[in-house]
Design a protein around this motif. Structure first.
Motif, PDB file in Angstrom:
ATOM      1  N   MET A   1      14.911 -15.016  -2.351  1.00 55.89           N
ATOM      2  CA  MET A   1      15.970 -14.759  -1.401  1.00 55.89           C
ATOM      3  C   MET A   1      16.963 -15.911  -1.356  1.00 55.89           C
ATOM      4  SD  MET A   1      13.941 -13.014   1.751  1.00 55.89           S
ATOM      5  CE  MET A   1      12.241 -13.353   1.400  1.00 55.89           C
ATOM      6  N   TYR A   2      16.436 -17.123  -1.382  1.00 53.25           N
ATOM      7  CA  TYR A   2      17.293 -18.303  -1.356  1.00 53.25           C
ATOM      8  C   TYR A   2      18.162 -18.347  -2.608  1.00 53.25           C
ATOM      9  CZ  TYR A   2      18.658 -23.196  -1.520  1.00 53.25           C
ATOM     10  OH  TYR A   2      19.379 -24.347  -1.608  1.00 53.25           O
ATOM     11  N   PHE A   3      17.561 -18.079  -3.755  1.00 54.40           N
ATOM     12  CA  PHE A   3      18.303 -18.108  -5.015  1.00 54.40           C
ATOM     13  C   PHE A   3      19.425 -17.075  -4.998  1.00 54.40           C
ATOM     14  CE2 PHE A   3      19.170 -17.190  -9.444  1.00 54.40           C
ATOM     15  CZ  PHE A   3      19.184 -18.451  -9.999  1.00 54.40           C
ATOM     16  N   GLN A   4      19.108 -15.869  -4.518  1.00 60.14           N
ATOM     17  CA  GLN A   4      20.105 -14.803  -4.470  1.00 60.14           C
ATOM     18  C   GLN A   4      21.234 -15.158  -3.510  1.00 60.14           C
ATOM     19  OE1 GLN A   4      18.543 -10.991  -3.304  1.00 60.14           O
ATOM     20  NE2 GLN A   4      20.069  -9.926  -4.502  1.00 60.14           N
ATOM     21  N   TRP A   5      20.912 -15.818  -2.416  1.00 56.42           N
ATOM     22  CA  TRP A   5      21.928 -16.248  -1.455  1.00 56.42           C
ATOM     23  C   TRP A   5      22.830 -17.321  -2.083  1.00 56.42           C
ATOM     24  CZ3 TRP A   5      21.964 -21.177   1.074  1.00 56.42           C
ATOM     25  CH2 TRP A   5      22.957 -21.301   2.038  1.00 56.42           C
ATOM     26  N   THR A   6      22.204 -18.223  -2.836  1.00 52.73           N
ATOM     27  CA  THR A   6      22.945 -19.327  -3.455  1.00 52.73           C
ATOM     28  C   THR A   6      23.777 -18.853  -4.647  1.00 52.73           C
ATOM     29  OG1 THR A   6      21.133 -20.787  -2.821  1.00 52.73           O
ATOM     30  CG2 THR A   6      22.717 -21.663  -4.381  1.00 52.73           C
TER      31      THR A   6
ATOM     32  N   GLU B   1       2.331 -19.067   0.596  1.00 56.21           N
ATOM     33  CA  GLU B   1       3.626 -18.923  -0.074  1.00 56.21           C
ATOM     34  C   GLU B   1       4.634 -18.232   0.838  1.00 56.21           C
ATOM     35  OE1 GLU B   1       4.928 -19.954  -3.051  1.00 56.21           O
ATOM     36  OE2 GLU B   1       3.103 -21.141  -3.203  1.00 56.21           O
ATOM     37  N   LEU B   2       4.184 -17.192   1.515  1.00 54.18           N
ATOM     38  CA  LEU B   2       5.068 -16.462   2.432  1.00 54.18           C
ATOM     39  C   LEU B   2       5.549 -17.360   3.568  1.00 54.18           C
ATOM     40  CD1 LEU B   2       6.355 -13.756   3.087  1.00 54.18           C
ATOM     41  CD2 LEU B   2       4.267 -13.145   4.309  1.00 54.18           C
ATOM     42  N   MET B   3       4.658 -18.200   4.075  1.00 55.46           N
ATOM     43  CA  MET B   3       5.026 -19.133   5.134  1.00 55.46           C
ATOM     44  C   MET B   3       6.079 -20.129   4.635  1.00 55.46           C
ATOM     45  SD  MET B   3       2.242 -20.764   7.719  1.00 55.46           S
ATOM     46  CE  MET B   3       1.800 -22.149   6.720  1.00 55.46           C
ATOM     47  N   ARG B   4       5.899 -20.625   3.416  1.00 54.13           N
ATOM     48  CA  ARG B   4       6.888 -21.560   2.856  1.00 54.13           C
ATOM     49  C   ARG B   4       8.242 -20.878   2.669  1.00 54.13           C
ATOM     50  NH1 ARG B   4       2.080 -23.470   0.948  1.00 54.13           N
ATOM     51  NH2 ARG B   4       1.906 -22.106  -0.861  1.00 54.13           N
ATOM     52  N   CYS B   5       8.239 -19.613   2.248  1.00 55.89           N
ATOM     53  CA  CYS B   5       9.507 -18.867   2.119  1.00 55.89           C
ATOM     54  C   CYS B   5      10.182 -18.728   3.478  1.00 55.89           C
ATOM     55  CB  CYS B   5       9.253 -17.475   1.529  1.00 55.89           C
ATOM     56  SG  CYS B   5       8.809 -17.476  -0.199  1.00 55.89           S
ATOM     57  N   GLY B   6       9.405 -18.381   4.488  1.00 57.42           N
ATOM     58  CA  GLY B   6       9.955 -18.243   5.834  1.00 57.42           C
ATOM     59  C   GLY B   6      10.542 -19.530   6.353  1.00 57.42           C
ATOM     60  N   THR B   7       9.865 -20.640   6.091  1.00 55.92           N
ATOM     61  CA  THR B   7      10.358 -21.953   6.512  1.00 55.92           C
ATOM     62  C   THR B   7      11.680 -22.267   5.825  1.00 55.92           C
ATOM     63  OG1 THR B   7       8.110 -22.743   6.885  1.00 55.92           O
ATOM     64  CG2 THR B   7       9.809 -24.426   6.588  1.00 55.92           C
TER      65      THR B   7
ATOM     66  N   ILE C   1      13.888 -20.115   4.598  1.00 58.02           N
ATOM     67  CA  ILE C   1      14.925 -19.231   5.134  1.00 58.02           C
ATOM     68  C   ILE C   1      15.377 -19.737   6.504  1.00 58.02           C
ATOM     69  CG2 ILE C   1      15.363 -16.900   6.015  1.00 58.02           C
ATOM     70  CD1 ILE C   1      13.453 -15.941   3.725  1.00 58.02           C
ATOM     71  N   TYR C   2      14.442 -20.142   7.331  1.00 58.18           N
ATOM     72  CA  TYR C   2      14.779 -20.660   8.662  1.00 58.18           C
ATOM     73  C   TYR C   2      15.659 -21.905   8.541  1.00 58.18           C
ATOM     74  CZ  TYR C   2      14.265 -22.797  13.224  1.00 58.18           C
ATOM     75  OH  TYR C   2      14.516 -23.383  14.436  1.00 58.18           O
ATOM     76  N   ARG C   3      15.301 -22.807   7.636  1.00 58.29           N
ATOM     77  CA  ARG C   3      16.089 -24.038   7.448  1.00 58.29           C
ATOM     78  C   ARG C   3      17.490 -23.728   6.935  1.00 58.29           C
ATOM     79  NH1 ARG C   3      11.586 -27.989   4.701  1.00 58.29           N
ATOM     80  NH2 ARG C   3      10.373 -28.326   6.603  1.00 58.29           N
ATOM     81  N   CYS C   4      17.598 -22.795   5.990  1.00 60.29           N
ATOM     82  CA  CYS C   4      18.918 -22.413   5.472  1.00 60.29           C
ATOM     83  C   CYS C   4      19.765 -21.796   6.573  1.00 60.29           C
ATOM     84  CB  CYS C   4      18.776 -21.427   4.317  1.00 60.29           C
ATOM     85  SG  CYS C   4      18.125 -22.145   2.808  1.00 60.29           S
ATOM     86  N   ASN C   5      19.162 -20.941   7.366  1.00 56.33           N
ATOM     87  CA  ASN C   5      19.885 -20.290   8.453  1.00 56.33           C
ATOM     88  C   ASN C   5      20.342 -21.334   9.480  1.00 56.33           C
ATOM     89  OD1 ASN C   5      20.926 -18.010   9.802  1.00 56.33           O
ATOM     90  ND2 ASN C   5      19.206 -18.067  11.203  1.00 56.33           N
ATOM     91  N   SER C   6      19.476 -22.274   9.824  1.00 53.23           N
ATOM     92  CA  SER C   6      19.835 -23.332  10.769  1.00 53.23           C
ATOM     93  C   SER C   6      20.984 -24.168  10.220  1.00 53.23           C
ATOM     94  CB  SER C   6      18.628 -24.237  11.037  1.00 53.23           C
ATOM     95  OG  SER C   6      17.609 -23.505  11.659  1.00 53.23           O
ATOM     96  N   TRP C   7      20.927 -24.467   8.928  1.00 54.67           N
ATOM     97  CA  TRP C   7      21.989 -25.258   8.300  1.00 54.67           C
ATOM     98  C   TRP C   7      23.307 -24.491   8.335  1.00 54.67           C
ATOM     99  CZ3 TRP C   7      24.895 -24.332   3.845  1.00 54.67           C
ATOM    100  CH2 TRP C   7      25.701 -25.393   3.434  1.00 54.67           C
ATOM    101  N   LEU C   8      23.248 -23.209   8.008  1.00 52.22           N
ATOM    102  CA  LEU C   8      24.463 -22.384   8.039  1.00 52.22           C
ATOM    103  C   LEU C   8      25.061 -22.331   9.433  1.00 52.22           C
ATOM    104  CD1 LEU C   8      23.656 -19.292   5.806  1.00 52.22           C
ATOM    105  CD2 LEU C   8      25.490 -20.933   5.460  1.00 52.22           C
TER     106      LEU C   8
END
Length: 61
Positions: free
Chosen positions: A1-6, A40-46, A48-55
């Protein structure tokens, strides 16, 4: 998800593999598999949360 967003123009190809006898058909059948996949799912969620907070913080400026 992060890669696709970037890189929205990139095509993402996913190829499932087996690691430590954990695969897409068996991960939920053992406690080790569940622990590995949920970690792995928890790391993905973390991430996404960090990217959203940064945005949100960059849009306030």
């Amino acid at each position: 998800m992060y890669f696709q967003w970037t890189y929205p123009e990139a095509k993402i190809m996913i190829c499932s593999i087996e690691i430590q006898r954990i695969n897409k058909e068996s991960w939920f059948k053992s406690s080790a598999g569940i622990k590995h996949v949920m970690g792995e799912l928890m790391r993905c969620g973390t991430l996404i949360y960090r990217c959203n907070s940064w945005l949100l913080s960059t849009n306030k400026r």
